[in-house]
Design a protein around this motif. Structure first.
Motif, PDB file in Angstrom:
ATOM      1  N   MET A  33       0.643  -1.242  -0.146  1.00 25.07           N
ATOM      2  CA  MET A  33       0.034   0.009  -0.068  1.00 25.07           C
ATOM      3  C   MET A  33       0.934   1.280  -0.097  1.00 25.07           C
ATOM      4  O   MET A  33       1.066   1.657  -0.941  1.00 25.07           O
ATOM      5  CB  MET A  33      -0.870   0.044   1.137  1.00 25.07           C
ATOM      6  N   TYR A  34       1.214   1.807   1.192  1.00 26.31           N
ATOM      7  CA  TYR A  34       1.918   3.085   1.149  1.00 26.31           C
ATOM      8  C   TYR A  34       3.474   2.934   1.223  1.00 26.31           C
ATOM      9  O   TYR A  34       4.237   3.649   1.564  1.00 26.31           O
ATOM     10  CB  TYR A  34       1.578   3.892   2.643  1.00 26.31           C
ATOM     11  N   ASN A  35       3.766   1.636   0.829  1.00 26.10           N
ATOM     12  CA  ASN A  35       5.402   1.547   0.719  1.00 26.10           C
ATOM     13  C   ASN A  35       5.793   0.650  -0.421  1.00 26.10           C
ATOM     14  O   ASN A  35       6.633   0.007  -0.270  1.00 26.10           O
ATOM     15  CB  ASN A  35       5.944   0.807   1.975  1.00 26.10           C
ATOM     16  N   GLY A  36       5.087   1.017  -1.682  1.00 22.90           N
ATOM     17  CA  GLY A  36       5.474   0.304  -2.703  1.00 22.90           C
ATOM     18  C   GLY A  36       5.440  -1.168  -2.702  1.00 22.90           C
ATOM     19  O   GLY A  36       4.538  -1.814  -2.381  1.00 22.90           O
ATOM     20  N   PHE A  37       6.164  -1.797  -3.938  1.00 23.03           N
ATOM     21  CA  PHE A  37       6.025  -3.195  -4.291  1.00 23.03           C
ATOM     22  C   PHE A  37       7.463  -3.724  -3.785  1.00 23.03           C
ATOM     23  O   PHE A  37       8.628  -3.172  -3.987  1.00 23.03           O
ATOM     24  CB  PHE A  37       5.580  -3.329  -5.675  1.00 23.03           C
ATOM     25  N   HIS A  38       7.526  -4.912  -3.326  1.00 25.58           N
ATOM     26  CA  HIS A  38       8.614  -5.803  -3.091  1.00 25.58           C
ATOM     27  C   HIS A  38       8.748  -7.198  -3.529  1.00 25.58           C
ATOM     28  O   HIS A  38       7.658  -7.557  -3.595  1.00 25.58           O
ATOM     29  CB  HIS A  38       8.676  -5.778  -1.545  1.00 25.58           C
ATOM     30  N   ILE A  39       9.760  -7.536  -4.000  1.00 30.52           N
ATOM     31  CA  ILE A  39      10.009  -8.856  -4.116  1.00 30.52           C
ATOM     32  C   ILE A  39      10.876  -9.753  -3.001  1.00 30.52           C
ATOM     33  O   ILE A  39      11.719  -9.056  -2.712  1.00 30.52           O
ATOM     34  CB  ILE A  39      10.454  -9.271  -5.552  1.00 30.52           C
ATOM     35  N   LEU A  40      10.213 -10.567  -2.304  1.00 30.25           N
ATOM     36  CA  LEU A  40      10.625 -11.444  -1.355  1.00 30.25           C
ATOM     37  C   LEU A  40      11.301 -12.834  -1.698  1.00 30.25           C
ATOM     38  O   LEU A  40      10.597 -13.531  -2.545  1.00 30.25           O
ATOM     39  CB  LEU A  40       9.897 -11.507  -0.042  1.00 30.25           C
ATOM     40  N   ASP A  41      12.114 -13.292  -1.259  1.00 29.47           N
ATOM     41  CA  ASP A  41      12.894 -14.405  -1.390  1.00 29.47           C
ATOM     42  C   ASP A  41      12.668 -15.154  -0.070  1.00 29.47           C
ATOM     43  O   ASP A  41      13.182 -14.966   1.040  1.00 29.47           O
ATOM     44  CB  ASP A  41      14.529 -14.736  -1.669  1.00 29.47           C
ATOM     45  N   VAL A  42      11.570 -16.270  -0.298  1.00 28.52           N
ATOM     46  CA  VAL A  42      11.265 -17.042   0.882  1.00 28.52           C
ATOM     47  C   VAL A  42      11.877 -18.450   0.627  1.00 28.52           C
ATOM     48  O   VAL A  42      11.561 -19.104  -0.233  1.00 28.52           O
ATOM     49  CB  VAL A  42       9.764 -17.359   0.881  1.00 28.52           C
ATOM     50  N   SER A  43      12.859 -18.677   1.746  1.00 32.04           N
ATOM     51  CA  SER A  43      13.652 -20.095   1.431  1.00 32.04           C
ATOM     52  C   SER A  43      13.455 -20.804   2.745  1.00 32.04           C
ATOM     53  O   SER A  43      13.383 -20.581   3.938  1.00 32.04           O
ATOM     54  CB  SER A  43      14.990 -19.778   1.119  1.00 32.04           C
ATOM     55  N   VAL A  44      13.504 -22.127   2.679  1.00 32.58           N
ATOM     56  CA  VAL A  44      13.426 -23.056   3.769  1.00 32.58           C
ATOM     57  C   VAL A  44      14.779 -24.070   3.606  1.00 32.58           C
ATOM     58  O   VAL A  44      15.285 -24.568   2.742  1.00 32.58           O
ATOM     59  CB  VAL A  44      12.243 -24.075   3.443  1.00 32.58           C
ATOM     60  N   ASP A  45      15.565 -23.809   4.781  1.00 34.11           N
ATOM     61  CA  ASP A  45      16.845 -24.560   5.050  1.00 34.11           C
ATOM     62  C   ASP A  45      16.524 -26.171   4.517  1.00 34.11           C
ATOM     63  O   ASP A  45      15.771 -26.879   5.349  1.00 34.11           O
ATOM     64  CB  ASP A  45      17.393 -24.545   6.260  1.00 34.11           C
ATOM     65  N   GLY A  46      17.584 -26.603   3.608  1.00 28.63           N
ATOM     66  CA  GLY A  46      17.434 -27.904   3.559  1.00 28.63           C
ATOM     67  C   GLY A  46      16.471 -28.365   2.197  1.00 28.63           C
ATOM     68  O   GLY A  46      16.296 -29.551   2.007  1.00 28.63           O
ATOM     69  N   LEU A  47      15.625 -27.394   1.772  1.00 29.87           N
ATOM     70  CA  LEU A  47      14.902 -27.839   0.711  1.00 29.87           C
ATOM     71  C   LEU A  47      15.496 -26.826  -0.642  1.00 29.87           C
ATOM     72  O   LEU A  47      15.557 -25.803  -0.469  1.00 29.87           O
ATOM     73  CB  LEU A  47      13.388 -27.372   1.063  1.00 29.87           C
ATOM     74  N   SER A  48      15.214 -27.667  -1.697  1.00 27.44           N
ATOM     75  CA  SER A  48      15.534 -26.784  -3.002  1.00 27.44           C
ATOM     76  C   SER A  48      14.232 -26.586  -3.401  1.00 27.44           C
ATOM     77  O   SER A  48      12.889 -26.884  -3.133  1.00 27.44           O
ATOM     78  CB  SER A  48      16.322 -27.809  -3.989  1.00 27.44           C
ATOM     79  N   SER A  49      14.225 -25.436  -4.289  1.00 31.65           N
ATOM     80  CA  SER A  49      13.045 -24.885  -5.064  1.00 31.65           C
ATOM     81  C   SER A  49      12.124 -25.939  -5.750  1.00 31.65           C
ATOM     82  O   SER A  49      11.153 -25.704  -6.067  1.00 31.65           O
ATOM     83  CB  SER A  49      13.294 -23.845  -5.915  1.00 31.65           C
ATOM     84  N   ALA A  50      12.877 -26.872  -6.222  1.00 34.14           N
ATOM     85  CA  ALA A  50      12.325 -28.191  -7.015  1.00 34.14           C
ATOM     86  C   ALA A  50      11.838 -29.195  -6.016  1.00 34.14           C
ATOM     87  O   ALA A  50      11.123 -30.051  -6.688  1.00 34.14           O
ATOM     88  CB  ALA A  50      13.295 -28.830  -7.931  1.00 34.14           C
ATOM     89  N   ASP A  51      12.164 -29.031  -4.753  1.00 31.01           N
ATOM     90  CA  ASP A  51      11.212 -30.252  -3.842  1.00 31.01           C
ATOM     91  C   ASP A  51       9.887 -29.949  -3.618  1.00 31.01           C
ATOM     92  O   ASP A  51       9.672 -28.887  -3.163  1.00 31.01           O
ATOM     93  CB  ASP A  51      12.393 -30.048  -2.647  1.00 31.01           C
ATOM     94  N   SER A  52       9.220 -31.013  -3.855  1.00 31.51           N
ATOM     95  CA  SER A  52       7.651 -30.720  -3.443  1.00 31.51           C
ATOM     96  C   SER A  52       7.147 -31.456  -2.200  1.00 31.51           C
ATOM     97  O   SER A  52       6.271 -31.814  -1.997  1.00 31.51           O
ATOM     98  CB  SER A  52       6.820 -31.444  -4.768  1.00 31.51           C
ATOM     99  N   SER A  53       8.090 -31.972  -1.408  1.00 29.69           N
ATOM    100  CA  SER A  53       7.680 -32.562  -0.194  1.00 29.69           C
ATOM    101  C   SER A  53       7.295 -31.569   0.909  1.00 29.69           C
ATOM    102  O   SER A  53       7.457 -30.521   0.656  1.00 29.69           O
ATOM    103  CB  SER A  53       9.056 -33.417   0.335  1.00 29.69           C
TER     104      SER A  53
END
Length: 119
Positions: A33-53
């Motif tokens: 809203m009053y502070n623009g747009f942001h892109i965040l990186d949300v990561s989980v230790d030990g999981l790759s982005s391809a992991d669907s578990s």
């Protein structure tokens, strides 16, 4: 039952819109809203982005700010990722569309790739 968040971050404005990237599951686009747009990186230790578990109970989740777009002169209202197939401009970064409320404007911008992504 949810008792506490896995992770949290302050984006400096009331969050109005959240949009996960269609092919990069760690990338979250936020309209604040009053502070623009942001892109965040949300990561989980030990999981790759391809992991669907499923997410482990004791998973360490982190949220890091990748980039921000602050050029709208009004409330950051809507946001979405361009979902075109990969093409000749893919190496220049992801295309994002954002809009604001009172100034009636739409902006297209690119989130450039980080050094880590280029490796």
């Amino acid at each position: 039952m949810m008792r506490r968040p896995l992770a949290e971050t302050n984006v400096g404005g009331g969050v109005w819109r959240l949009k996960w990237h269609p092919t990069e599951p760690t990338q979250l686009l936020v309209g604040a809203m009053y502070n623009g747009f942001h892109i965040l990186d949300v990561s989980v230790d030990g999981l790759s982005s391809a992991d669907s578990s499923p997410l482990p109970q004791d998973a360490a989740v982190s949220i890091d700010l990748c980039t921000s777009f602050m050029e709208h002169k009004s409330i950051a209202y809507g946001a979405d990722w361009c979902q075109t197939p990969p093409g000749p401009f893919e190496d220049k970064g992801w295309l994002v569309g954002t809009c604001s409320f009172y100034d009636h404007s739409v902006h297209l911008w690119r989130r450039t790739r980080t050094r880590k992504e280029e490796q």
